[in-house]
Design a protein around this motif. Structure first.
Motif, PDB file in Angstrom:
ATOM      1  N   LEU A  92       0.822  -1.209   0.000  1.00  0.00           N
ATOM      2  CA  LEU A  92       0.000   0.000   0.000  1.00  0.00           C
ATOM      3  C   LEU A  92       0.861   1.267   0.000  1.00  0.00           C
ATOM      4  CD1 LEU A  92      -2.871  -0.963   2.477  1.00  0.00           C
ATOM      5  CD2 LEU A  92      -2.687  -1.388   0.038  1.00  0.00           C
ATOM      6  N   GLN A  93       1.970   1.226   0.730  1.00  0.00           N
ATOM      7  CA  GLN A  93       2.874   2.370   0.739  1.00  0.00           C
ATOM      8  C   GLN A  93       3.461   2.621  -0.640  1.00  0.00           C
ATOM      9  OE1 GLN A  93       5.503   1.037   3.828  1.00  0.00           O
ATOM     10  NE2 GLN A  93       4.282   1.926   5.481  1.00  0.00           N
ATOM     11  N   GLU A  94       3.799   1.537  -1.341  1.00  0.00           N
ATOM     12  CA  GLU A  94       4.340   1.669  -2.700  1.00  0.00           C
ATOM     13  C   GLU A  94       3.349   2.352  -3.632  1.00  0.00           C
ATOM     14  OE1 GLU A  94       5.345  -2.240  -3.983  1.00  0.00           O
ATOM     15  OE2 GLU A  94       6.941  -2.508  -2.494  1.00  0.00           O
ATOM     16  N   HIS A  95       2.069   2.222  -3.344  1.00  0.00           N
ATOM     17  CA  HIS A  95       1.042   2.828  -4.186  1.00  0.00           C
ATOM     18  C   HIS A  95       0.539   4.157  -3.630  1.00  0.00           C
ATOM     19  CE1 HIS A  95       1.124  -1.063  -6.175  1.00  0.00           C
ATOM     20  NE2 HIS A  95       0.471  -0.499  -7.164  1.00  0.00           N
ATOM     21  N   GLY A  96       1.248   4.697  -2.676  1.00  0.00           N
ATOM     22  CA  GLY A  96       0.999   6.052  -2.225  1.00  0.00           C
ATOM     23  C   GLY A  96      -0.198   6.264  -1.329  1.00  0.00           C
ATOM     24  N   LEU A  97      -0.680   5.221  -0.665  1.00  0.00           N
ATOM     25  CA  LEU A  97      -1.797   5.428   0.239  1.00  0.00           C
ATOM     26  C   LEU A  97      -1.365   6.232   1.459  1.00  0.00           C
ATOM     27  CD1 LEU A  97      -3.213   3.243  -1.512  1.00  0.00           C
ATOM     28  CD2 LEU A  97      -4.295   2.467   0.615  1.00  0.00           C
ATOM     29  N   PRO A  98      -2.242   7.062   1.973  1.00  0.00           N
ATOM     30  CA  PRO A  98      -1.916   7.829   3.181  1.00  0.00           C
ATOM     31  C   PRO A  98      -1.562   6.900   4.339  1.00  0.00           C
ATOM     32  CG  PRO A  98      -3.928   8.661   2.167  1.00  0.00           C
ATOM     33  CD  PRO A  98      -3.593   7.378   1.454  1.00  0.00           C
ATOM     34  N   ALA A  99      -0.691   7.373   5.202  1.00  0.00           N
ATOM     35  CA  ALA A  99      -0.220   6.544   6.316  1.00  0.00           C
ATOM     36  C   ALA A  99      -1.367   6.064   7.196  1.00  0.00           C
ATOM     37  CB  ALA A  99       0.790   7.331   7.152  1.00  0.00           C
ATOM     38  N   ALA A 100      -2.379   6.914   7.396  1.00  0.00           N
ATOM     39  CA  ALA A 100      -3.506   6.510   8.245  1.00  0.00           C
ATOM     40  C   ALA A 100      -4.275   5.345   7.636  1.00  0.00           C
ATOM     41  CB  ALA A 100      -4.439   7.697   8.467  1.00  0.00           C
ATOM     42  N   ASP A 101      -4.433   5.330   6.311  1.00  0.00           N
ATOM     43  CA  ASP A 101      -5.131   4.229   5.642  1.00  0.00           C
ATOM     44  C   ASP A 101      -4.293   2.960   5.674  1.00  0.00           C
ATOM     45  OD1 ASP A 101      -7.249   5.878   5.090  1.00  0.00           O
ATOM     46  OD2 ASP A 101      -6.669   6.252   3.003  1.00  0.00           O
ATOM     47  N   VAL A 102      -2.991   3.103   5.484  1.00  0.00           N
ATOM     48  CA  VAL A 102      -2.099   1.945   5.571  1.00  0.00           C
ATOM     49  C   VAL A 102      -2.200   1.327   6.960  1.00  0.00           C
ATOM     50  CG1 VAL A 102       0.306   1.172   5.523  1.00  0.00           C
ATOM     51  CG2 VAL A 102      -0.511   2.824   3.826  1.00  0.00           C
ATOM     52  N   ASP A 103      -2.233   2.162   7.979  1.00  0.00           N
ATOM     53  CA  ASP A 103      -2.300   1.672   9.355  1.00  0.00           C
ATOM     54  C   ASP A 103      -3.618   0.950   9.620  1.00  0.00           C
ATOM     55  OD1 ASP A 103      -1.040   1.618  12.061  1.00  0.00           O
ATOM     56  OD2 ASP A 103      -2.860   2.710  12.602  1.00  0.00           O
ATOM     57  N   ARG A 104      -4.707   1.456   9.077  1.00  0.00           N
ATOM     58  CA  ARG A 104      -6.008   0.804   9.271  1.00  0.00           C
ATOM     59  C   ARG A 104      -6.021  -0.582   8.631  1.00  0.00           C
ATOM     60  NH1 ARG A 104     -10.485   4.300   6.841  1.00  0.00           N
ATOM     61  NH2 ARG A 104     -11.827   2.644   7.709  1.00  0.00           N
ATOM     62  N   VAL A 105      -5.470  -0.704   7.438  1.00  0.00           N
ATOM     63  CA  VAL A 105      -5.419  -2.010   6.780  1.00  0.00           C
ATOM     64  C   VAL A 105      -4.487  -2.939   7.549  1.00  0.00           C
ATOM     65  CG1 VAL A 105      -4.745  -3.238   4.681  1.00  0.00           C
ATOM     66  CG2 VAL A 105      -6.031  -1.090   4.514  1.00  0.00           C
ATOM     67  N   TRP A 106      -3.342  -2.427   7.980  1.00  0.00           N
ATOM     68  CA  TRP A 106      -2.412  -3.241   8.777  1.00  0.00           C
ATOM     69  C   TRP A 106      -3.132  -3.808  10.002  1.00  0.00           C
ATOM     70  CZ3 TRP A 106      -0.637  -4.039  13.597  1.00  0.00           C
ATOM     71  CH2 TRP A 106       0.530  -4.797  13.739  1.00  0.00           C
ATOM     72  N   GLU A 107      -3.841  -2.953  10.707  1.00  0.00           N
ATOM     73  CA  GLU A 107      -4.526  -3.384  11.922  1.00  0.00           C
ATOM     74  C   GLU A 107      -5.605  -4.421  11.619  1.00  0.00           C
ATOM     75  OE1 GLU A 107      -5.894  -1.010  15.786  1.00  0.00           O
ATOM     76  OE2 GLU A 107      -7.118  -0.489  14.034  1.00  0.00           O
ATOM     77  N   ALA A 108      -6.372  -4.198  10.561  1.00  0.00           N
ATOM     78  CA  ALA A 108      -7.440  -5.140  10.208  1.00  0.00           C
ATOM     79  C   ALA A 108      -6.880  -6.526   9.908  1.00  0.00           C
ATOM     80  CB  ALA A 108      -8.227  -4.612   9.011  1.00  0.00           C
ATOM     81  N   ILE A 109      -5.760  -6.580   9.197  1.00  0.00           N
ATOM     82  CA  ILE A 109      -5.148  -7.868   8.866  1.00  0.00           C
ATOM     83  C   ILE A 109      -4.524  -8.507  10.109  1.00  0.00           C
ATOM     84  CG2 ILE A 109      -3.307  -8.987   7.540  1.00  0.00           C
ATOM     85  CD1 ILE A 109      -3.848  -6.904   5.329  1.00  0.00           C
ATOM     86  N   ALA A 110      -3.785  -7.729  10.868  1.00  0.00           N
ATOM     87  CA  ALA A 110      -3.101  -8.265  12.047  1.00  0.00           C
ATOM     88  C   ALA A 110      -4.078  -8.808  13.077  1.00  0.00           C
ATOM     89  CB  ALA A 110      -2.217  -7.190  12.673  1.00  0.00           C
ATOM     90  N   LEU A 111      -5.293  -8.240  13.131  1.00  0.00           N
ATOM     91  CA  LEU A 111      -6.266  -8.622  14.159  1.00  0.00           C
ATOM     92  C   LEU A 111      -7.348  -9.571  13.659  1.00  0.00           C
ATOM     93  CD1 LEU A 111      -6.881  -5.207  15.979  1.00  0.00           C
ATOM     94  CD2 LEU A 111      -5.418  -7.099  16.720  1.00  0.00           C
ATOM     95  N   HIS A 112      -7.242 -10.050  12.423  1.00  0.00           N
ATOM     96  CA  HIS A 112      -8.385 -10.795  11.884  1.00  0.00           C
ATOM     97  C   HIS A 112      -8.605 -12.146  12.559  1.00  0.00           C
ATOM     98  CE1 HIS A 112      -5.571 -13.056   9.191  1.00  0.00           C
ATOM     99  NE2 HIS A 112      -6.520 -13.967   9.180  1.00  0.00           N
ATOM    100  N   THR A 113      -7.635 -12.630  13.323  1.00  0.00           N
ATOM    101  CA  THR A 113      -7.826 -13.866  14.088  1.00  0.00           C
ATOM    102  C   THR A 113      -7.996 -13.589  15.579  1.00  0.00           C
ATOM    103  OG1 THR A 113      -5.453 -14.228  14.413  1.00  0.00           O
ATOM    104  CG2 THR A 113      -6.444 -15.186  12.418  1.00  0.00           C
ATOM    105  N   SER A 114      -8.297 -12.344  15.930  1.00  0.00           N
ATOM    106  CA  SER A 114      -8.357 -11.936  17.344  1.00  0.00           C
ATOM    107  C   SER A 114      -9.786 -11.586  17.746  1.00  0.00           C
ATOM    108  CB  SER A 114      -7.437 -10.734  17.587  1.00  0.00           C
ATOM    109  OG  SER A 114      -6.098 -11.061  17.309  1.00  0.00           O
TER     110      SER A 114
END
Length: 210
Positions: A92-114
């Motif tokens: 996502l960073q390579e495609h220029g997404l804002p840091a806040a959006d990258v962080d939201r996707v990171w969190e959603a993936i990291a927590l999907h088994t929680s």
């Protein structure tokens, strides 16, 4: 919402699909795409489409990339959810997404088994976890009008076994990849002890035929 089996469009979507298709098994790729469609159906049912935090493109990225840590890009240096979240964030960073959006996707993936945590971390984390859960047979009533078409387009192909195989293989690579009480660590221990996991046994009674 006029539901369809169409993806969002644009260079990021193309990169997401290419990355997942080229690094994951076909059953896991299909599972990830189905999770997106199921998450959209849930979003419509629960009124999330009117939530200012709802973003279809980010939901696509989070659901379709959620098992990236089980694919060939993952080195097995951390639990698969976290490694996948890191890989997704880099894309996502390579495609220029804002840091806040990258962080939201990171969190959603990291927590999907929680369970009990993802649901409290905003609409994206909630829909990602629940969309994935629907592909394991939860909330089947919400997809009754579309599940057959979704499964014809993206068949299951013994998905649960394929996914467990990938998770276990990576969890065995290092202690950090399969820590105690993580899903990867527990699936690895169940396979080592019994030759089969509870997740695979549960799939036998799932409403979706594997």
């Amino acid at each position: 919402m006029d539901f369809s089996l169409e993806f969002p469009t644009g260079p990021l979507v193309e990169a997401v699909v290419s990355t997942v298709r080229n690094s994951e098994s076909t059953p896991v790729f299909n599972h990830s795409v189905r999770s997106f469609f199921f998450a959209q159906l849930l979003a419509e049912h629960e009124g999330c489409l009117e939530d200012a935090a709802y973003d279809r493109d980010l939901l696509f990225a989070a659901t379709v990339l959620h098992d990236l840590g089980t694919g060939s890009l993952a080195k097995g240096e951390a639990r698969f959810e976290v490694e996948g979240a890191d890989l997704a964030a880099s894309l996502l960073q390579e495609h220029g997404l804002p840091a806040a959006d990258v962080d939201r996707v990171w969190e959603a993936i990291a927590l999907h088994t929680s369970p009990g945590i993802a649901e409290r971390r905003g609409v994206l984390s909630y829909l990602t976890r629940e969309g994935v859960g629907m592909d394991f047979g939860r909330h089947t009533e919400l997809s009754s009008g579309w599940q057959e078409e979704i499964h014809i387009a993206y068949p299951r192909l013994d998905m649960v076994r394929s996914l467990v195989d990938a998770i276990v293989e990576r969890a065995a690579r290092s202690d950090a990849a399969g820590p105690r009480y993580s899903i990867g660590g527990e699936l690895l221990r169940e396979r080592q002890a019994d030759g089969v996991t509870r997740l695979e046994l549960a799939a036998a009674s799932s409403p979706w035929a594997e």
